[in-house]
Structures are given as structure tokens and as C-alpha cells.
Design an enzyme around this catalytic site. Structure first.
Site, mmCIF file in Angstrom:
data_model
loop_
_atom_site.group_PDB
_atom_site.id
_atom_site.type_symbol
_atom_site.label_atom_id
_atom_site.label_comp_id
_atom_site.label_asym_id
_atom_site.label_seq_id
_atom_site.Cartn_x
_atom_site.Cartn_y
_atom_site.Cartn_z
ATOM 1 N N ASP A 192 -14.542 -23.166 -21.695
ATOM 2 C CA ASP A 192 -14.190 -24.020 -22.837
ATOM 3 C C ASP A 192 -12.757 -23.748 -23.301
ATOM 4 O OD1 ASP A 192 -14.680 -26.000 -24.688
ATOM 5 O OD2 ASP A 192 -15.675 -24.684 -26.129
ATOM 6 N N GLY A 193 -12.161 -24.760 -23.903
ATOM 7 C CA GLY A 193 -10.845 -24.594 -24.528
ATOM 8 C C GLY A 193 -9.682 -25.206 -23.760
ATOM 9 N N GLY B 83 -8.875 -28.354 -23.683
ATOM 10 C CA GLY B 83 -8.253 -29.342 -24.560
ATOM 11 C C GLY B 83 -7.362 -28.673 -25.584
ATOM 12 N N ARG C 88 -4.670 -33.679 -22.825
ATOM 13 C CA ARG C 88 -5.832 -32.834 -22.517
ATOM 14 C C ARG C 88 -6.053 -32.677 -21.017
ATOM 15 N NH1 ARG C 88 -9.584 -31.846 -26.537
ATOM 16 N NH2 ARG C 88 -11.237 -31.928 -24.986
ATOM 17 N N HIS D 179 -7.114 -29.427 -18.434
ATOM 18 C CA HIS D 179 -8.153 -29.323 -17.403
ATOM 19 C C HIS D 179 -7.533 -28.888 -16.072
ATOM 20 C CE1 HIS D 179 -10.947 -30.851 -20.241
ATOM 21 N NE2 HIS D 179 -10.449 -32.072 -20.279
ATOM 22 N N SER E 238 -20.788 -31.430 -18.743
ATOM 23 C CA SER E 238 -22.152 -31.491 -19.287
ATOM 24 C C SER E 238 -22.651 -32.929 -19.348
ATOM 25 C CB SER E 238 -22.188 -30.872 -20.688
ATOM 26 O OG SER E 238 -21.612 -31.767 -21.631
ATOM 27 N N GLU F 77 -23.522 -34.259 -21.880
ATOM 28 C CA GLU F 77 -22.980 -34.792 -23.138
ATOM 29 C C GLU F 77 -21.484 -35.134 -23.038
ATOM 30 O OE1 GLU F 77 -25.121 -31.946 -23.170
ATOM 31 O OE2 GLU F 77 -26.688 -33.423 -23.576
ATOM 32 N N LEU G 278 -20.299 -14.966 -1.574
ATOM 33 C CA LEU G 278 -20.486 -15.223 -3.006
ATOM 34 C C LEU G 278 -21.124 -16.597 -3.090
ATOM 35 C CD1 LEU G 278 -19.625 -14.954 -6.156
ATOM 36 C CD2 LEU G 278 -17.602 -16.223 -5.514
ATOM 37 N N LEU H 12 -24.523 -22.254 -26.748
ATOM 38 C CA LEU H 12 -24.780 -22.462 -25.314
ATOM 39 C C LEU H 12 -24.463 -23.889 -24.874
ATOM 40 C CD1 LEU H 12 -28.093 -20.488 -24.685
ATOM 41 C CD2 LEU H 12 -25.804 -19.897 -23.905
HETATM 42 C C1 IPE Z 1 -19.479 -27.168 -22.952
HETATM 43 O O1 IPE Z 1 -18.267 -27.357 -23.582
HETATM 44 C C2 IPE Z 1 -19.499 -27.930 -21.662
HETATM 45 C C3 IPE Z 1 -18.647 -27.412 -20.600
HETATM 46 C C4 IPE Z 1 -17.953 -26.311 -20.651
HETATM 47 C C5 IPE Z 1 -18.610 -28.196 -19.390
HETATM 48 P P1 IPE Z 1 -18.097 -28.484 -24.700
HETATM 49 O O2 IPE Z 1 -16.694 -28.398 -25.159
HETATM 50 O O3 IPE Z 1 -18.552 -29.796 -24.177
HETATM 51 O O4 IPE Z 1 -19.129 -27.994 -25.801
HETATM 52 P P2 IPE Z 1 -19.229 -28.333 -27.351
HETATM 53 O O5 IPE Z 1 -19.135 -29.831 -27.486
HETATM 54 O O6 IPE Z 1 -18.086 -27.655 -28.018
HETATM 55 O O7 IPE Z 1 -20.537 -27.762 -27.773
HETATM 56 C C1 IPE Z 2 -13.739 -27.375 -21.464
HETATM 57 O O1 IPE Z 2 -12.658 -27.606 -22.274
HETATM 58 C C2 IPE Z 2 -13.825 -28.332 -20.302
HETATM 59 C C3 IPE Z 2 -14.938 -29.286 -20.389
HETATM 60 C C4 IPE Z 2 -15.840 -29.302 -21.316
HETATM 61 C C5 IPE Z 2 -14.994 -30.293 -19.356
HETATM 62 P P1 IPE Z 2 -12.715 -28.664 -23.456
HETATM 63 O O2 IPE Z 2 -12.176 -29.959 -22.929
HETATM 64 O O3 IPE Z 2 -14.062 -28.737 -24.057
HETATM 65 O O4 IPE Z 2 -11.676 -28.026 -24.454
HETATM 66 P P2 IPE Z 2 -11.736 -28.063 -26.039
HETATM 67 O O5 IPE Z 2 -13.051 -27.492 -26.452
HETATM 68 O O6 IPE Z 2 -11.590 -29.479 -26.454
HETATM 69 O O7 IPE Z 2 -10.573 -27.212 -26.449
HETATM 70 MG MG MG Z 3 -14.904 -27.794 -25.677
#
Ligand code: IPE
Ligand code: IPE
Ligand code: MG
Length: 238
Positions: free
Chosen positions: A18-19, A21, A31, A35, A63, A65, A129, A193
Site C-alpha cells: 500500500d501507499g 498513490g 498515481r 504504481h 483487490s 474493491e 520460491l 487487512l
Molecule cells: C489494499 O489496499 C489492496 C491492495 C494492496 C491491492 P487499498 O489501498 O485498496 O486498501 P484500503 O482501501 O486503504 O483499505
Molecule cells: C497500493 O497503493 C496499490 C494498490 C492498491 C493497487 P495505493 O494505490 O492504494 O496507494 P494509496 O493508498 O492511495 O497511497
Molecule cells: Mg491504498
């Protein structure tokens, strides 16, 4: 009991990456560039896990979502996944990495599905692995698909639902045959999670770091493993 190894070394490490973006936004970048930077961390983390002798690495890439994001970002992510797989396949083969895909691939484009299937088929016998990528993955969706599959399999065996047990159900999940994650690491500060491995995470140790995924380093990974080694895993025991 599916306890991890007791030498303090996790057998299965799973990441909520995560993070990306926020990493990009903090730099005034789109963004999608976050990625792309995150894909570099995937390479680094995979190589680290291999050298560190961790047999199972699972990465949450997209995900069920995440489809709710702007079309442009979803397209960029799908494109990145596809080009990443094509670019990395030679390195996976060279390093003995077996690729596995978790999630519902019926929701993905034909082109991406073919690349995922080719990656799995070409690395099937490799034992260095096991790298699992969770794409169009949701824990609830996985449980529902597993429930339907379990019902089908039981019917084919002439058995009733009352004979469904945890072992049979787990063998119907996308992670069939894999050990449960010992350690789940989430980057970028959120402590949840987000629908990741909800069945398999029952006794996982959780590690949260504020570091964003593009900035997650080998030293951060090592720190998480060392912290894991200090945890007392009890699995409900005394
Ligand atoms: C969880 O991250 C999904 C992935 C890492 C692929 P999100 O950024 O989608 O999760 P939320 O929306 O903050 O819960
Ligand atoms: C995780 O980074 C990658 C995916 C969920 C695909 P995010 O895109 O969720 O980054 P933030 O949470 O917006 O910083
Ligand atoms: Mg995120």
C-alpha cells in the site's frame, strides 16, 4: 496445527502493498507513476525473499474493491501487471521462482489472463520460491468461490455438506496446498487487512510500517522478519 517454523524464520510472508498513490502524490506525480515505482519494489522484495530462503511470498496487487477507482488508474494498473509479467518471466525462470495467481481471473481481460496462465504453466515445476500474486482478489469472494467448489466436489463424491471440514474447505481456496501466512506486512500506515487472506490470516502475525511500498527496502523487510522472530506464537495454546 499449521504452526510456522520455530526457528523464528517465517515460511510464508504476505504483503499488502500500500501507499503507491501517496508516494506519487507527495512528489507531485500521477498515481500511475507510484504504481510503476511499486513494481520495482516487487522485484526487490522477491529477490530478497529468495536470498533469505523464504519459501512462500504472496503479494496483494489488486483487490476486488479496487475496481471502484477511476477508470484511468484501473487501466494503468492492468497494463502494468501485464507488462510486468511479460518482462519478469525470464527472471522468474532463471531464479527458479514458481508463479501462482490468487483471485478471480474471470473478471480480467483475455490478454492478461493468457499472460497469467502462461506464467503459471511455464514455472510450474520450479521449487526455489513460490510467488503468489493476488489479482482481482478478495478474501470474501475467495471464500464464496471455495464454498461453491466445496459443494460441487462433495456432491461428486456423493457426500453431504455435513462432512465439510476445515481441511476440505481450505483445499478449495485459491491458496490450496500452500501453508497459511506466518507474517503479513502492510506498508503505508493503515492498520487493516482490506479483505486480504481473511481465512488464511487466522493466526498470522501482523506487521505494520509507515513506509510506503515504493520506499520499502531490504532493511525494512529484515526488520519485519526480526520482529517476527521475537513474537510468541500460541495458536490458542497456554
Ligand atoms: C489494499 O489496499 C489492496 C491492495 C494492496 C491491492 P487499498 O489501498 O485498496 O486498501 P484500503 O482501501 O486503504 O483499505
Ligand atoms: C497500493 O497503493 C496499490 C494498490 C492498491 C493497487 P495505493 O494505490 O492504494 O496507494 P494509496 O493508498 O492511495 O497511497
Ligand atoms: Mg491504498
Amino acid at each position: 496445527m499449521s504452526a510456522g517454523m520455530d526457528d523464528g524464520q517465517p515460511r510464508h510472508v504476505a504483503f499488502i502493498m500500500d501507499g503507491n498513490g501517496r508516494w506519487a502524490e507527495a512528489r507531485g506525480l500521477p498515481r500511475a507513476l507510484g504504481h510503476r515505482a511499486g513494481a520495482e519494489t516487487v522485484r526487490r522484495v522477491t529477490s530478497f525473499a529468495r536470498r533469505r530462503g523464504i519459501p512462500f511470498l504472496t503479494l496483494y496487487a489488486f483487490s476486488t474493491e479496487n475496481w471502484s477507482r477511476p477508470r484511468e488508474e484501473v487501466d494503468a494498473l492492468m497494463e502494468l501487471l501485464s507488462s510486468f509479467l511479460a518482462a519478469e518471466l525470464p527472471a522468474l525462470l532463471e531464479n527458479g521462482v514458481r508463479l501462482k495467481i490468487l483471485g478471480d481471473r474471470t473478471g480480467l481481460s483475455e490478454g492478461l489472463r493468457q499472460r497469467l496462465a502462461a506464467g503459471e504453466e511455464r514455472t510450474v515445476g520450479l521449487t526455489g520460491l513460490t510467488l503468489s500474486l493476488a489479482i482481482n482478489y478478495g478474501g470474501r469472494d475467495e471464500c464464496l468461490r471455495a464454498a461453491r467448489l466445496a459443494a460441487e466436489r462433495l456432491a461428486a463424491l456423493g457426500r453431504g455438506m455435513e462432512s465439510l471440514d476445515q481441511e476440505f474447505f481450505a483445499a478449495c481456496l485459491d491458496t490450496a496446498g500452500m501453508p497459511d501466512p506466518d507474517l503479513i506486512i502492510r506498508t503505508a500506515g493503515e492498520m487493516r487487512l482490506s479483505n486480504f487472506l481473511i481465512w488464511q490470516a487466522a493466526y498470522a502475525e501482523l506487521f505494520f510500517t509507515r513506509r510506503t511500498w515504493p520506499d520499502f527496502s531490504d532493511a525494512d523487510f529484515e526488520e519485519a522478519i526480526l520482529e517476527y522472530g521475537k513474537r510468541a506464537r500460541k495458536f490458542g495454546g497456554a
